[in-house]
Every structure is written in structure tokens, then in C-alpha cells.
Design a protein around this motif. Structure first.
Motif, PDB file in Angstrom:
ATOM      1  N   PRO A   1       0.803  -1.240   0.000  1.00 38.31           N
ATOM      2  CA  PRO A   1       0.000   0.000   0.000  1.00 38.31           C
ATOM      3  C   PRO A   1       0.832   1.284   0.000  1.00 38.31           C
ATOM      4  N   VAL A   2       2.133   1.194   0.357  1.00 36.46           N
ATOM      5  CA  VAL A   2       2.968   2.399   0.413  1.00 36.46           C
ATOM      6  C   VAL A   2       3.102   3.015  -0.970  1.00 36.46           C
ATOM      7  N   GLU A   3       3.163   2.176  -2.011  1.00 33.98           N
ATOM      8  CA  GLU A   3       3.392   2.668  -3.368  1.00 33.98           C
ATOM      9  C   GLU A   3       2.092   2.968  -4.111  1.00 33.98           C
ATOM     10  N   LEU A   4       0.947   2.766  -3.469  1.00 33.71           N
ATOM     11  CA  LEU A   4      -0.330   2.944  -4.153  1.00 33.71           C
ATOM     12  C   LEU A   4      -0.696   4.438  -4.227  1.00 33.71           C
ATOM     13  N   ASN A   5      -1.007   4.881  -5.428  1.00 33.96           N
ATOM     14  CA  ASN A   5      -1.454   6.258  -5.665  1.00 33.96           C
ATOM     15  C   ASN A   5      -2.724   6.193  -6.500  1.00 33.96           C
ATOM     16  N   LEU A   6      -3.881   6.310  -5.843  1.00 36.93           N
ATOM     17  CA  LEU A   6      -5.149   6.189  -6.547  1.00 36.93           C
ATOM     18  C   LEU A   6      -5.398   7.334  -7.513  1.00 36.93           C
ATOM     19  N   PHE A   7      -4.761   8.490  -7.295  1.00 36.35           N
ATOM     20  CA  PHE A   7      -4.976   9.632  -8.198  1.00 36.35           C
ATOM     21  C   PHE A   7      -4.448   9.347  -9.597  1.00 36.35           C
ATOM     22  N   SER A   8      -3.477   8.458  -9.697  1.00 34.31           N
ATOM     23  CA  SER A   8      -2.922   8.145 -11.023  1.00 34.31           C
ATOM     24  C   SER A   8      -3.922   7.379 -11.893  1.00 34.31           C
ATOM     25  N   TYR A   9      -5.005   6.837 -11.291  1.00 34.53           N
ATOM     26  CA  TYR A   9      -6.001   6.074 -12.048  1.00 34.53           C
ATOM     27  C   TYR A   9      -7.148   6.945 -12.537  1.00 34.53           C
ATOM     28  N   ILE A  10      -7.144   8.211 -12.187  1.00 40.34           N
ATOM     29  CA  ILE A  10      -8.244   9.100 -12.585  1.00 40.34           C
ATOM     30  C   ILE A  10      -8.132   9.437 -14.074  1.00 40.34           C
ATOM     31  N   LYS A  11      -9.254   9.249 -14.791  1.00 37.88           N
ATOM     32  CA  LYS A  11      -9.352   9.613 -16.206  1.00 37.88           C
ATOM     33  C   LYS A  11     -10.685  10.338 -16.391  1.00 37.88           C
ATOM     34  N   PRO A  12     -10.635  11.633 -16.501  1.00 39.48           N
ATOM     35  CA  PRO A  12     -11.871  12.446 -16.468  1.00 39.48           C
ATOM     36  C   PRO A  12     -12.898  12.065 -17.520  1.00 39.48           C
ATOM     37  N   ASN A  13     -12.471  11.546 -18.655  1.00 38.84           N
ATOM     38  CA  ASN A  13     -13.416  11.287 -19.744  1.00 38.84           C
ATOM     39  C   ASN A  13     -14.041   9.889 -19.690  1.00 38.84           C
TER      40      ASN A  13
END
Length: 981
Positions: A332-344
Motif C-alpha cells: 500500500p505504500v506505493e499505491l497512488n489512486l490519483f494516477s487512475y483518474i481519467k476524467p473522460n
């Protein structure tokens, strides 16, 4: 001295070189032996038809053929020698097997090539001599050979027939000689059963856990059922293999086995379908193969069904969020959920949607994890789980008030799932189906809280430090998994298990009641008048002879002002046929008809006849009267009069008459329309087969309908037997059954023990036939010029008529496979088979048993105790013995009691009409059956003489009861059981 160190080093180097060479040879021999490990034991023990399978490993032997063959043969010798030594001792455990095999390999390695070549000539003679020696040791030492378990363990997939089998009588004799109690399968490797559809669980163990039967019993029963043995045959003639279980227990095990096989079959069908669609992954395959119930299978496979929109987890995986979910647990230390955001892209446009997708994937993982489900199920077993029912809000609008009142007890009902009764479950289910009740399973919040803590802190705890926002996602995932997936699954499992158990108990209760009714003691030697009561269309009468022949039929109108005139007609018929027993059906106008005859009897109107009457159930009589069987049996009789004939015959021979009616129409059960009709029909047909087989039939006089229900026979075989009997005359002995078309060795084995022969009738027939033997011989000579095939047929028919002799053992319950043992037993005390059933035979048999004991005599005859007990019973039971004599006869009466005559505390005699899990209904002769609540039926009040299958009463039993309460408006009578008569 200076040269000594060099010499020493030279010697050491030489020894080292030889050692390296030896190790090289050893490694090659070990590799070749490992390659041959699967087929070597097979070549040692396999039968000739399996030898061609040796061709499979041939490419591996091309490089070094001679050493490989030599080593293979030596290994055979080593195994034979090791097993030969271990014959007198108990079979080795699994761990011991490995030690023995490893020692054998070490011995093989230590043998030089020269020695191998010398020994290569030996195995042929040893292999030929070993089986004979093994069989002798089985009879002399009376201990099982250890060679069978070891071989079965090594080649269990290639030689299933080496396991404990029961095909032929010689095999049974061998088993009984080695293990008199029939328990060899307790040894290592004996309980392994190869099923058509393999699962991740063992079917023997699963069957044992569900039915509480011992694993070796379950393994034996699976094999017996695979060999198409019937329950009556197993229950009577294979007792040593099933630990003396009764037919009801065998039926339950058979049904459970079918359920498990259904799960396995459906699982593989689902896997095959998913594989074609490209949806089957390794994890999904494992999850499917772990399923033990149809509910589990539906839970796992539901998201992958064709036409399904897919689960929330599947849609999240399609968006590529599965790596994020796995990373939350693994790193979980390396997890960045913001990198999965795709607005379209819908589902990835905001951080909330990404978090929701990860949450759905995690919830799906939790809900399908085996350890997680096992934990929550175990947790529920330790807590108070209840089932609750309440009156549906909309029920009063569309449903009759009377139907709502029927479920008054369940309008506000709550009970633990561990304590709820089977009839309560069926009542709740019926109310729910009628939309009168709403039902739910209540699982306390404590279960959910403990489950959440366990998941977050133990089972699904991340491996590294987790940020608070990620921990919140994990906690929400557990909450979502429980609320949306796991809780509904648990509710379905609880409801399904409760319903399944209730249906099984209802069906088993129906079967027990039916058995009790079928085994009602027949009333022999009486002329009977059957009465089918009625108002407008009159009462139908039928008088039958002691041999069930129809003597007279008529219609009388007793309830239309013509009673006195009709009484003269009835009296005339009774006096003409000397009939003093009247049988009244319990249908419409039964009470009035009973009062009519009781009044005439009390006035002694039928003098000089001492007339009595009884009431019998007419359930199914109307359906039978218009059936094709009834039309064939009574073609010239009106259907209304056929029912009167059926009512009379139900007293004369209940079994022979009731088998003509479909069992479910007999109506001695509870909620019979709410249970699985397939299960109900299979169980009731099995009970009928059990009753007919255990009572036995006289092959020369029984009807075709009765023959159909003998174990091993069906409609076609019964028809062929009747045709053979009509064409060739009566059967002389059981061996002649083999001449019937369609009756092969297996059918003969199953049915032979349940077919009887009247010896007096057979002897009379044979003596009359002797006068025609010379004419048969002349006829044979006259047809000598016919073709060889036809001549052979005529010769066989002639010899069958001349050579066939009656066998006194055919009138007993002894199976033909045990005739040789029975004759040896008779030779112990000089008994004559023609004296079977006589007092002299009983005295001699009892003297031998008292002197040597049953076990001692069985050991002396090299058979099992159960088989010898059956032989003793067959030899000592009087001719024409009927097991139904131990059961109750109909209750004959001369007077009637009215409901108004009853008072609290009155002691009455009655007959059980029906039995349910909540109580027993008793006919006390007042037109309305009284109820004995189950709490009033105790073991102390039951008869000690009768052998009971369960703590309960069955239809037909006579009881003495006391009136506890009378509710005249509702016509309810509560009784207390005093004793069983």
C-alpha cells in the motif's frame, strides 16, 4: 617411508574415481526407476488385459534396455519379498509405505549388474506362485494381505478393481474369510473412490460428514450402489459391509450421495461452459471445485452467467482497477489512486469513483475467499441465529381470511435455527409461497463486528503501513462484502439447509408411515364384505372370498329412507356367503354408515352370524378404480364397484392391494405437496420395494403388479416371468428364473432371495408330471431330424422339465449364494433340508448354536455372523412364515361412540391413523381423530416387545389413550398416550 604418502594418495584417488563412477550409475538407475514408478507395480499385479499399457513408457527405455529390465524385475522381487514377510501383520500406514519403498530402492541400488543378470530369470516363477500363496494365507491366517493396500495406493487410478469389491459371491466369501466384520476398507487407501466428476473434496469424507456414517461404510455403499445393488438386497445380504444399517439409513445415504454427485456434475458443466467462453481462470476453477452445495456453486458462478450485466467488481476490473486493489493489500505504500483518474471515462472520472471501484473488487475477493467464508460460517454456528416470520402487509387484501387464520401461529414467530421443528419450516415456507407471511433470517450485529475485525486485522491485513484513507477503503470493502454479498449468501444457505432437512424428514416420515401401513397384518381365511359409503349414489358393496375372488357386488341406499328394506338385502347376502366381517371405507358418509351397521349389530339383526366391522382408509381407491390395472383385473365390473372390492382386499392382504396404488395417493404423510416430488416418489417407491421384498412373494401365484416391486425386477421382467409361467407351468426352483428372458445374473442375484416357493404345491405338481415323462421322451425322438439349433432348444426344454427338482431352501429367506454354507451347517448336526421349519429342526439348530455360539459356528463354516444368522432364521422359521404377523391387525368393533359421549379423563382404545413430527393422530371411533402431542410420547410408554426404528408410532398400531381436552366447536380432541397394545 618417503613413498608411503604418495601410495596413500594414489589409493584414495582410485577409490574416489570408483565412487564417482558408482554414483553416476546410481543416478541413472534411480532416474530409470522413477520413470517406471507408475507402471512397475502394475506389471507386478495387473491382469492380462491390461498388459498392453506397458507400451507407453517404451521410448524411455530405448537407451539402456537391459539394465532397465533387470532393475525392474529385481524391484518386483523385492516388493514381493517385503510383502510376503508382512502378511501376518497389520497393513502399513501411509508413512510406513514410504519407508518400505525407500528401503527397496536402496537394496536395488546396492546390487551389481552381474547379480541383476542372475536374478533376472527368477521373477517369472515367483510371480506365478505368489498369488496362490497369497490366497492360501488368506484362508489359513484369516488376515488381509498387505499387498492389496500398497498396490491400490500406487496405482489407484489405473486399477480400481483391486479395491474392496463385491461383484460375485466368491469375492464375498473371500472377504468374509479375511475380515469377518467386512471392514478391510478401514486400511490405508481403501476408502478412495474414483468418481466421474472429480472435485477438490473427497466424496467418501463428505458423505460421512453429512450422514454421520463411518467412512468405510460410505466407501462400501458407494461401490455397492455403483454395482446397481438394491437397498433390500444390501440391507439383508450385505450387512457385514454396511455395519448392519437399516433400509432407512441406506436410503438417506443414497439420497445424499446423489446430491453430492449432482453438485459435482453441475460444477463441471459450469466449468466447461465458462472455459468455452474464455472466462475460466485458475482462481475461479479452484473456487468452483471447492463448492459442496448448489448454493455455493450459484454464488460463485452467478456473475459469469450468460446475459448477466456483470458484477460491480467485474466492471471495475474492466476499467483496470484490479492492480490497485491488489497493491492496497500487498504494497500500500506505493499505491497512488490519483494516477487512475481519467476524467473522460465513466467510473474513473473522480477519486470517489476510483475508490468505489477498488472497494467493489476487494469486496468480491473477500466474499469468494474460502477461508473467509469458513470463518463466518463457524462464527454463526457459535451464535444465536434466528428465523422470523410475520404477517405480510398486503396479505389481507387478496387472500381468504380462513387461509390467514391457518397461519395464526406464525404471524409473529421467532425461533433459533438450531431448535426450529421441521413442520414449522414447512408451514412457514407454505405461508411465504401463499404471500401470507414474510420470512427473514436474523444474524446478530456481534457476528458482523467480529467478522469485520478479523478481516481487517488478520485475514486481509495489509503487509505494510497503510494510510488512513486507504484503511478506510479496506474497512468499507469488508462492510460492503458482508452486507451486499456474504449476508445474503448466509441467509440463502440457512433457508436452503432448513428446507432441505425439513423436506427430507417429511419424506422419511411419509416412508415410515407407508411402511407401517403396507406391513399391516393380513386377515386370512375370512369372507369379507367391502362397503364404499355414499349418500346420493348409494353404498357400493362387494363380497370377496378368502382367496380374494369376487363373489357378489351390489348397491344399497342406506341414507335415503330405505334403510330397513336394504337391511334385509344385506342380511340375505351375508347369510348366503357366510360372511361375518364388514369393512367400511372412511370416506364420505362413513360416520353414518358405521352408525347404521353398529345399530343392526347391537340389535343382533344378523343372527346367527356374529358380525363385526372395521374402518379402513380408502385413500387412492377411487383413483385405482379407473386405472388401466383395475380395468385389466376387473374388466366386467363398474368402476364404482371396483372401489368396494379394493376396500375389502385392503384388509385381506394390505400389501398386495396397496402396491396397485401410486404411493403418494395413500396419504399418510405431512406437507406431501410442498416437498420435492422427485424425492418423494423415489423414497416411496423404494419403501414399497423394501416391504414387498422383505415379505416375499410366491412366484407361482403372485400378480404381475406385485412382482414389479421385487428388488431387481421391473415391469418388463415381471411380465416375462408371468409369460414364462403361463407357457411352461409353475416354477420348480429359483434356478429356473435364469431361463426367463431379460433376467440376467445381476437381476437374479438381487431378486432370488425374496422369491418363495410353496413346497407342497411344487411336490404335487412334480408327482403329477412324472406320468408324462415317457411321452416327452418319445416326442424328443420323433423330432430328432430337426435342425441342430431347434433340437438344442427342445432338448433344453425337455431336460428342464425332467431334471429340475424342488429345493427346500427355496422356501426360506436364504440367498442361493449361501446354499452351500447352509448345507454345511446342516451337516454339522445331520439335519435334513426337508425338515425346514419343523420343531425338530428348531431344536437341533438351537442346540448347535448354544454349544458353539454364533461366532464360533460362523468361524467354523468360514462365513460371517450375519450370514449365519440369516441361515439360522431361514431354517427355523415355520413354513409360510410372514414378518407381518408381528404387526397390528385392523381393529374390529361392534358398537360406536359419539363425540358427545366423551369426557375428560375417559380411557379409550384406538388405532393410529397418521404420524407427524408434532404428534400422532388416533382414530378413537368418534368420527374425528384425536391428537397425541409428541411431548406425551415417551419411551417408557412404548412397547418393549416390538423392535422400533424410531421413537414414535406408525399407522395401524393400537393404543390405549386418555382424553385430556375436548374442543367441540373446533372438533379438536387432545389425548395422552397410556400404552401401546
Amino acid at each position: 617411508l618417503p613413498l608411503m604418502p604418495g601410495i596413500i594418495w594414489t589409493g584414495l584417488f582410485s577409490c574416489f574415481s570408483q565412487a564417482m563412477l558408482f554414483i553416476h550409475l546410481f543416478s541413472r538407475s534411480s532416474e530409470s526407476e522413477e520413470e517406471e514408478e507408475e507402471w512397475e507395480p502394475k506389471s507386478k499385479m495387473a491382469k492380462k488385459p491390461r498388459l498392453p499399457k506397458k507400451n507407453e513408457p517404451k521410448p524411455k527405455k530405448v537407451a539402456v534396455p537391459k539394465p532397465t529390465v533387470a532393475r525392474k524385475r529385481v524391484k518386483k522381487i523385492a516388493i514381493k519379498e517385503e510383502l510376503d514377510v508382512s502378511l501376518p501383520i497389520a497393513p502399513p500406514e501411509d508413512s510406513r509405505d514410504g519407508v518400505h519403498l525407500s528401503k527397496l530402492k536402496e537394496e536395488d541400488v546396492g546390487v551389481t549388474l552381474k547379480t541383476l543378470n542372475k536374478k533376472s530369470e527368477v521373477p517369472k516363477t515367483q510371480l506365478n506362485s505368489f498369488p496362490g500363496k497369497n490366497l492360501n494365507s488368506l484362508e489359513s491366517d484369516e488376515k488381509p494381505s498387505t499387498s492389496v493396500p500398497v498396490v491400490a495406493k500406487q496405482v489407484k487410478h489405473e486399477q480400481p478393481e483391486e479395491d474392496f469389491t463385491f461383484d460375485e459371491p466368491p469375492s464375498k466369501k473371500m472377504k468374509s474369510a479375511t475380515c469377518p466384520e467386512g471392514k478391510p476398507v478401514k486400511h490405508a487407501g481403501g476408502n478412495k473412490i474414483k468418481e466421474e466428476f472429480e472435485m477438490n473434496w473427497d466424496i467418501v469424507q463428505a458423505l460421512s460428514e453429512r450422514t454421520s456414517a463411518e467412512p468405510w461404510v460410505c466407501a462400501n455403499l458407494i461401490r455397492l450402489f455403483q454395482e446397481e445393488n438394491t437397498i433390500p438386497f444390501i440391507a439383508r445380504y450385505r450387512k457385514e459391509l454396511i455395519n448392519n444399517l437399516e433400509a432407512d439409513a441406506l436410503r438417506e445415504i443414497q439420497q445424499t450421495l446423489e446430491e453430492l454427485r449432482t453438485v459435482a456434475k453441475k460444477t463441471h458443466a459450469v466449468m466447461q461452459k465458462l472455459k468455452k467462453e474464455g472466462k475460466l481462470s485458475g482462481g475461479l476453477s479452484t473456487a468452483l471445485l471447492n463448492c459442496r452445495t448448489l448454493e455455493e456453486l450459484d454464488h460463485v458462478s452467478a456473475p459469469y452467467k450468460t446475459g448477466s450485466k456483470g458484477t460491480k467488481a467485474q466492471r471495475a476490473k474492466q476499467l483496470g482497477l484490479e492492480p490497485a486493489a491488489l497493491c492496497l493489500l500487498q504494497n500500500p505504500v506505493e499505491l497512488n489512486l490519483f494516477s487512475y483518474i481519467k476524467p473522460n471515462i465513466k467510473g474513473l472520472s473522480t477519486i470517489q469513483e476510483v475508490e468505489a471501484g477498488v472497494q467493489h473488487i476487494l469486496a468480491d475477493m473477500f466474499a469468494k475467499d474460502k477461508d473467509t467464508l469458513d470463518f463466518i460460517r463457524k462464527l454463526c454456528q457459535q451464535r444465536y441465529i434466528s428465523i422470523q416470520s410475520a404477517l405480510a402487509k398486503a396479505s389481507s387484501k387478496n387472500i381468504n381470511e380462513k387461509d390467514i387464520d391457518k397461519f395464526q401461529l406464525y404471524h409473529e414467530f421467532s425461533c433459533s435455527i438450531k431448535n426450529i421443528q421441521h413442520h414449522q419450516i414447512l408451514a412457514i415456507n407454505r405461508g411465504e409461497n401463499l404471500k401470507i407471511l414474510t420470512v427473514k433470517v436474523n444474524i446478530p450485529d456481534g457476528v458482523k463486528n467480529e467478522f469485520r475485525w478479523w478481516c481487517v486485522n488478520e485475514r486481509w491485513r495489509p503487509k505494510h503501513f497503510v494510510k488512513p484513507e486507504l484503511m478506510r477503503i479496506l474497512q468499507n470493502s469488508v462492510e460492503d462484502a458482508y452486507k451486499r454479498l456474504i449476508y445474503p449468501l448466509l441467509c440463502r444457505e440457512f433457508r436452503s439447509k432448513l428446507t432441505s432437512d425439513a423436506e427430507k424428514e417429511s419424506v422419511m416420515m411419509f416412508g415410515r408411515n407407508l411402511r407401517q401401513l403396507l406391513l399391516t397384518s393380513p386377515v386370512r381365511g375370512r369372507t369379507l364384505m367391502g362397503v364404499d359409503p355414499g349418500y346420493k349414489h348409494g353404498c357400493k358393496l362387494a363380497i370377496i372370498s378368502p382367496t380374494s375372488q369376487i363373489l357378489h357386488t351390489d348397491v344399497v341406499y342406506l341414507h335415503s329412507g330405505q334403510g330397513f328394506r336394504e337391511a334385509e338385502k344385506i342380511k340375505r347376502h351375508l347369510l348366503q356367503y357366510n360372511c361375518s366381517t364388514i369393512v367400511i371405507g372412511n370416506g364420505t358418509a362413513c360416520r353414518e354408515t358405521e352408525a347404521y351397521f353398529a345399530d343392526l349389530i347391537m340389535k343382533k339383526y344378523f343372527a346367527p352370524l356374529d358380525v363385526v366391522y372395521c374402518i379402513v382408509s380408502e385413500a387412492g381407491a377411487s383413483i385405482y378404480s379407473v386405472s388401466p390395472e383395475a380395468s385389466k383385473e376387473m374388466p366386467d365390473l363398474d368402476p364404482n364397484l371396483r372401489s368396494a372390492v379394493s376396500i375389502a382386499r385392503r384388509v385381506q392382504d394390505p400389501l398386495a392391494e396397496l402396491v396397485k396404488i401410486e404411493p403418494k395417493h395413500i396419504g399418510v404423510g405431512m406437507y406431501q405437496h410442498d416437498v420435492s416430488q422427485t424425492l418423494l416418489k423415489a423414497t416411496l417407491d423404494s419403501v414399497v420395494e423394501e416391504c414387498v421384498s422383505f415379505v416375499g412373494v410366491d412366484i407361482n401365484i403372485c400378480s404381475e403388479i406385485l412382482l414389479r416391486h421385487i428388488a431387481g425386477l421391473n415391469a418388463n421382467r415381471a411380465k416375462n416371468i408371468i409369460e414364462w409361467r403361463e407357457k411352461n407351468g409353475p416354477f420348480i426352483n429359483r434356478e429356473q428364473l435364469k431361463e426367463v428372458k431379460g433376467l440376467g445374473p445381476k437381476s437374479f442375484q438381487q431378486c432370488a432371495g425374496f422369491i418363495r416357493f410353496n413346497q407342497e404345491y411344487i411336490k404335487t405338481f412334480c408327482s403329477n408330471k412324472k406320468n408324462g415323462l415317457e411321452s416327452h421322451a418319445l416326442l424328443h425322438k420323433a423330432n430328432a431330424q430337426v435342425t441342430k439349433e431347434k433340437q438344442g432348444k427342445k432338448k433344453s426344454k425337455l431336460t428342464s422339465g425332467v431334471v429340475q427338482q424342488p429345493n427346500p431352501l427355496d422356501q426360506t429367506c436364504i440367498h442361493p449364494e449361501s446354499y452351500s454354507i447352509a448345507m454345511r451347517f446342516l451337516s454339522l448336526f445331520g439335519g435334513n433340508p426337508n425338515d425346514i421349519g419343523k420343531p425338530d429342526m428348531q431344536q437341533k439348530v438351537n442346540a448347535v448354536i448354544q454349544k458353539e455360539g454364533l461366532e464360533g459356528a460362523a468361524k467354523r463354516l468360514n462365513t460371517t455372523v450375519h450370514t449365519l444368522q440369516l441361515i439360522v432364521d431361514g431354517l427355523t422359521q415355520p413354513e409360510g412364515f410372514d414378518i407381518r404377523t408381528d404387526f397390528d391387525k385392523p381393529d374390529f368393533k361392534r358398537s360406536i361412540v359419539c363425540l358427545e359421549d366423551l369426557s375428560i379423563g375417559t380411557v379409550l382404545t384406538g388405532k393410529v391413523e397418521n404420524a407427524t413430527p408434532f404428534g400422532v393422530f388416533v382414530d378413537i371411533g368418534v368420527g374425528k381423530a384425536g391428537l397425541i402431542p409428541v411431548r406425551n410420547i415417551t419411551e417408557a410408554k412404548l412397547s418393549k416387545v416390538k423392535k422400533r426404528r424410531s421413537l414414535g408410532l406408525g399407522p395401524g398400531e393400537r393404543v390405549e389413550v386418555k382424553v385430556l381436552n375436548i374442543d367441540i366447536p373446533r372438533l379438536r380432541i387432545t389425548l395422552d398416550l397410556i400404552r401401546v397394545l
